[in-house]
Design an enzyme around this catalytic site. Structure first.
Site, PDB file in Angstrom:
ATOM      1  N   CYS A 231       0.849  -1.235   0.144  1.00 24.89           N
ATOM      2  CA  CYS A 231      -0.068  -0.102   0.145  1.00 24.89           C
ATOM      3  C   CYS A 231       0.805   1.076  -0.044  1.00 24.89           C
ATOM      4  O   CYS A 231       1.965   1.066  -0.246  1.00 24.89           O
ATOM      5  CB  CYS A 231      -0.936  -0.081   1.153  1.00 24.89           C
ATOM      6  SG  CYS A 231       0.012   0.133   2.756  1.00 24.89           S
TER       7      CYS A 231
ATOM      8  N   GLN B 155       2.409   8.071   2.846  1.00 22.07           N
ATOM      9  CA  GLN B 155       1.618   9.182   2.752  1.00 22.07           C
ATOM     10  C   GLN B 155       1.692   9.698   4.283  1.00 22.07           C
ATOM     11  O   GLN B 155       1.682  11.008   4.234  1.00 22.07           O
ATOM     12  CB  GLN B 155       0.037   8.781   2.887  1.00 22.07           C
ATOM     13  CG  GLN B 155      -0.391   8.208   1.339  1.00 22.07           C
ATOM     14  CD  GLN B 155      -1.694   8.115   1.229  1.00 22.07           C
ATOM     15  OE1 GLN B 155      -2.278   7.113   2.117  1.00 22.07           O
ATOM     16  NE2 GLN B 155      -2.737   8.906   0.672  1.00 22.07           N
TER      17      GLN B 155
ATOM     18  N   GLY C 251      -6.647  -1.138   8.684  1.00 23.15           N
ATOM     19  CA  GLY C 251      -7.596  -1.764   7.643  1.00 23.15           C
ATOM     20  C   GLY C 251      -8.902  -1.018   7.465  1.00 23.15           C
ATOM     21  O   GLY C 251      -9.926  -1.786   7.262  1.00 23.15           O
TER      22      GLY C 251
ATOM     23  N   ASP D 152     -15.494   0.265   4.339  1.00 17.53           N
ATOM     24  CA  ASP D 152     -14.842   1.420   5.124  1.00 17.53           C
ATOM     25  C   ASP D 152     -15.795   1.454   6.505  1.00 17.53           C
ATOM     26  O   ASP D 152     -17.071   1.593   6.124  1.00 17.53           O
ATOM     27  CB  ASP D 152     -14.802   2.575   4.359  1.00 17.53           C
ATOM     28  CG  ASP D 152     -13.816   3.546   4.897  1.00 17.53           C
ATOM     29  OD1 ASP D 152     -13.696   3.507   6.186  1.00 17.53           O
ATOM     30  OD2 ASP D 152     -13.444   4.732   4.106  1.00 17.53           O
TER      31      ASP D 152
ATOM     32  N   ARG E  38     -14.707   3.394   9.259  1.00 11.95           N
ATOM     33  CA  ARG E  38     -13.970   4.222  10.183  1.00 11.95           C
ATOM     34  C   ARG E  38     -14.794   5.171  10.786  1.00 11.95           C
ATOM     35  O   ARG E  38     -15.799   5.469   9.800  1.00 11.95           O
ATOM     36  CB  ARG E  38     -12.693   4.779   9.212  1.00 11.95           C
ATOM     37  CG  ARG E  38     -11.466   4.086   9.027  1.00 11.95           C
ATOM     38  CD  ARG E  38     -10.700   4.530   8.252  1.00 11.95           C
ATOM     39  NE  ARG E  38     -11.181   4.733   6.757  1.00 11.95           N
ATOM     40  CZ  ARG E  38     -10.321   5.290   5.874  1.00 11.95           C
ATOM     41  NH1 ARG E  38      -9.068   5.533   6.095  1.00 11.95           N
ATOM     42  NH2 ARG E  38     -10.815   5.452   4.514  1.00 11.95           N
TER      43      ARG E  38
END
Ligand SMILES: Nc1nc2c(ncn2[C@@H]2O[C@H](COP(=O)(O)OP(=O)(O)OP(=O)(O)O)[C@@H](O)[C@H]2O)c(=O)[nH]1
Length: 332
Positions: free
Chosen positions: A128, A133, A156, A189, A191
């Site tokens: 990744c 980043q 993750g 996702d 989060r």
């Protein structure tokens, strides 16, 4: 531990780690907050389009613990530690704010909201672009302060480390980063960013420029009431043969604004696509069955030796667990 009043739906709890928490009442109500005192946060729909994650704002606590100066290979930063709970203090995660310069009470502060990636940040995984980043954002705010990197323990994309490893395992058999989550029955996702809102409110940050390539992250944070005045791209230029498929999937399936800049070129100067990515992009659907093979890897089930379908072994995986299982202790 004394509880903060629960009537304030949107709150940020400051200050001294060991003293009584001080509750800051906010002026506005988050846009996405519903009458039932819950807010739908940045969770992408699953295959069936129904998956959302609801947070009970009355149970959200973000507590500042301490600040220190941290010398790093990217320069010296202010590092703030927090404890964050979405279940009234039963379980916590520990967000940190990595800051450069005087961010307090500023407008248009460059902010990176970064989610943990153990595999790249600790192990140096090449699958990744997360570690790069993070480095990019830290160097960005250090060379042009003030700025903040908020680092969250949401491995993750929120599914947790073990589940991410299971997703990686599936990716070995040709699924991309999105389909692997779905094959495991997990959201793309999950989060949640209430800690970001509370940390920034505690710092008095009035508006931010988000360091991201992900428009959904911008929307999710805006839905929580954050004033986002701009976007700073966070594009890692040097893709490699291991992460080029992942980056393509982020662009084509999760709307990341990468503008093709990650393109990986092989030694002959030709753009390359790993086989796995080609398969996934070729329309490979959600596999009906999964199994864990002898090597411990999750794979597509081809049936047992007699050709009978095998029940997906991966279904016995535990559901997504809270990131942090420890209980609140007196004094934070
Ligand atoms: N489930 C899953 N998570 C991954 C995978 N690769 C990296 N991650 C996690 O993805 C998270 C980062 O999300 P990304 O989708 O890369 O980027 P983003 O944070 O949404 O957007 P940016 O702000 O542009 O970085 C980290 O928590 C990583 O642990 C993968 O293949 N599967």
């Amino acid at each position: 531990m004394s509880r903060a009043p629960t009537r304030c739906r949107w709150r940020s709890i400051e200050h001294s780690p060991w003293s009584q928490p001080r509750v800051q009442h906010c002026r506005a109500t988050p846009a996405a907050e519903s009458a039932s005192n819950t807010v739908t946060i940045g969770c992408q729909p699953c295959m069936d389009g129904t998956t959302t994650m609801e947070i009970d704002e009355a149970k959200v606590i973000t507590k500042f613990i301490a600040e220190t100066l941290l010398p790093t290979r990217h320069g010296v930063f202010r590092l703030r530690g927090y404890k964050h709970s979405v279940d009234g203090g039963l379980t916590f995660t520990e967000p940190t704010a990595i800051m450069c310069g005087a961010v307090e009470n500023c407008e248009n502060v460059p902010v990176r909201v970064h989610d943990a990636c153990y595999t790249s940040e600790v192990l140096g995984s090449l699958k990744c672009d997360c570690a790069e980043q993070l480095t990019l954002a830290m160097e960005m705010i250090h060379s042009n302060p003030p700025g903040i990197v908020i680092y969250l323990q949401q491995e993750g994309r929120g599914i947790g480390l073990a589940n991410k490893i299971a997703a990686y395992s599936l990716q070995e058999s040709g699924l991309d980063t999105v389909d692997a989550n779905r094959a495991l029955g997990l959201p793309d996702d999950c989060r949640e960013y209430t800690s970001v809102r509370n940390i920034l409110a505690g710092l008095g940050v009035k508006s931010i420029q988000l360091i991201t390539n992900n428009p959904r992250k911008i929307n999710g944070l805006r839905a929580l009431g954050l004033n986002i005045t701009g976007r700073v791209p966070c594009i890692v230029q040097a893709a490699n043969e291991h992460n080029v498929g992942y980056l393509q999937a982020k662009e084509s399936r999760m709307d990341h604004l990468l503008e093709g800049q990650f393109c990986y070129w092989n030694h002959g100067g030709e753009p390359t696509l790993p086989i796995a990515t080609t398969l996934a992009k070729g329309g490979m659907g959600l596999p009906k069955n999964l199994k864990i093979n002898g090597a411990g890897r999750v794979s597509l089930d081809e049936g047992d030796q007699d050709g009978r379908p095998v029940q997906p072994a991966v279904q016995s995986l535990p559901p997504v667990m809270p990131e942090s299982q420890f209980r609140a202790v007196e004094g934070g």
